[in-house]
Design an enzyme around this catalytic site. Structure first.
Site, PDB file in Angstrom:
ATOM      1  N   LYS A  36     -23.191  -9.140  72.367  1.00 47.53           N
ATOM      2  CA  LYS A  36     -22.005  -8.620  73.039  1.00 47.53           C
ATOM      3  C   LYS A  36     -21.119  -9.809  73.377  1.00 47.53           C
ATOM      4  O   LYS A  36     -21.475 -10.646  74.219  1.00 47.53           O
ATOM      5  CB  LYS A  36     -22.372  -7.830  74.292  1.00 47.53           C
ATOM      6  CG  LYS A  36     -21.159  -7.232  75.006  1.00 47.53           C
ATOM      7  CD  LYS A  36     -21.535  -6.232  76.089  1.00 47.53           C
ATOM      8  CE  LYS A  36     -20.310  -5.692  76.788  1.00 47.53           C
ATOM      9  NZ  LYS A  36     -20.620  -4.656  77.802  1.00 47.53           N
TER      10      LYS A  36
ATOM     11  N   GLU B 156     -25.362 -11.334  76.005  1.00 55.13           N
ATOM     12  CA  GLU B 156     -23.943 -11.314  76.377  1.00 55.13           C
ATOM     13  C   GLU B 156     -23.506 -12.621  77.030  1.00 55.13           C
ATOM     14  O   GLU B 156     -23.489 -12.747  78.256  1.00 55.13           O
ATOM     15  CB  GLU B 156     -23.638 -10.148  77.319  1.00 55.13           C
ATOM     16  CG  GLU B 156     -22.148 -10.028  77.638  1.00 55.13           C
ATOM     17  CD  GLU B 156     -21.826  -8.950  78.671  1.00 55.13           C
ATOM     18  OE1 GLU B 156     -20.634  -8.650  78.847  1.00 55.13           O
ATOM     19  OE2 GLU B 156     -22.760  -8.415  79.291  1.00 55.13           O
TER      20      GLU B 156
END
Length: 294
Positions: A212, A175
């Site tokens: 993500k 992420e």
């Protein structure tokens, strides 16, 4: 890798709930829920209150595996029970949802327009516990404001730690969040996409990750990763967008599914009775799931 959990994440229709607020973000999450800081006097009391909030969400009838594929949790949540069952096991065995663990310890100071993760000296021990607690994977967040060397540092750190995670048989959620308020957001996204592509292409055939990413300014900007053989799924983070704006952007990015945190809990309060609470949550989940189906 658990094939049952893999199949849910890879092929399921729905999204991944992010219930992973940690020490720094928990007070804000509780305040939005209607619990001010004067309601608790210690970190232990704070985490007990946020666990009650998460337990209320997870056990709500509307929190259903038809629309929720998995849940990202904080370490404290992993170590607690729901209905006398360890949280990870409850999610999978009772709710049919895949459990993930947030492993980062927050962000380092900004350097070159970005914030890498703080050091993780005890990561091997945490990963071993995650395996014992039936986690399928992990999540780790960095933050990028401007293009330049900071982007490269974030990507390099993310994938170095991803290798460590893969060594435990866990699936890392990478992420590298991009600041939605960055005055050079599109430049950051262009550089980030190139860096991610390079790292993904270097992974071995059996090394699979989840990405993500902040919802991009250009629709379908990360489409190549949706189809990349080393990527199980591409998740979208709301990143400060309202739920309505995040859903609208998500619906324009084919193949991406949501992994919202604040946007998921928007409108939920401690003063709602169970019927009111479930009604708000059901509407929220429905709109996010719909946006994730494109």
């Amino acid at each position: 890798m658990d094939s049952g959990k893999y199949n849910v994440i890879r092929a399921g229709t729905g999204f991944i709930a992010a219930l992973d607020q940690s020490g720094g973000s928990t007070p804000k999450a509780l305040k939005l829920y209607g619990i001010n800081e004067d309601a608790y006097s210690s970190e232990e009391e704070m985490f007990e209150l946020v666990h009650k909030m998460r337990r209320r969400i997870i056990t709500s009838p509307s929190f259903d595996c038809d629309e929720i594929l998995g849940v990202i949790m904080f370490e404290d949540t992993m170590d607690r029970d729901i209905g006398g069952i360890p949280t990870g096991e409850y999610l999978w065995n009772v709710k049919g949802m895949v459990p993930f663990l947030k492993i980062d310890k927050g962000l380092a100071e900004e350097t070159d327009g970005a914030q890498v993760m703080k050091p993780l000296p005890d990561l091997d021990d945490l990963l071993a516990r995650a395996v014992s607690k039936k986690m399928f994977g992990t999540k780790m967040r960095s933050f990028i404001k401007l293009p330049g060397q900071g982007v490269d540092a974030v990507v390099a750190q993310q994938f170095a730690i991803a290798q460590q995670i893969l060594g435990f048989g866990l699936v890392p959620i990478v992420e590298p969040e991009v600041d939605i308020h960055s005055p050079r957001k599109t430049e950051v996204e262009d550089q980030l996409r190139g860096g991610l592509r390079t790292e993904l292409d270097q992974l071995k055939e059996d090394q699979l990750v989840i990405l993500k990413l902040t919802l991009p300014d250009t629709d379908d900007f990360y489409r190549e990763f949706v189809e990349h053989p080393r990527v199980i799924r591409v998740l979208a983070l709301s990143g400060g967008y309202s739920r309505a704006e995040a859903n609208a952007r998500l619906a324009r990015n084919r193949g991406m599914i949501a992994s919202f945190s604040r946007a998921l809990t928007e409108g939920l309060t401690v003063t709602q009775n169970d019927v009111e609470f479930d009604a708000v949550l059901a509407e929220t989940i429905g709109t996010i799931a719909e946006a994730s189906r494109t």
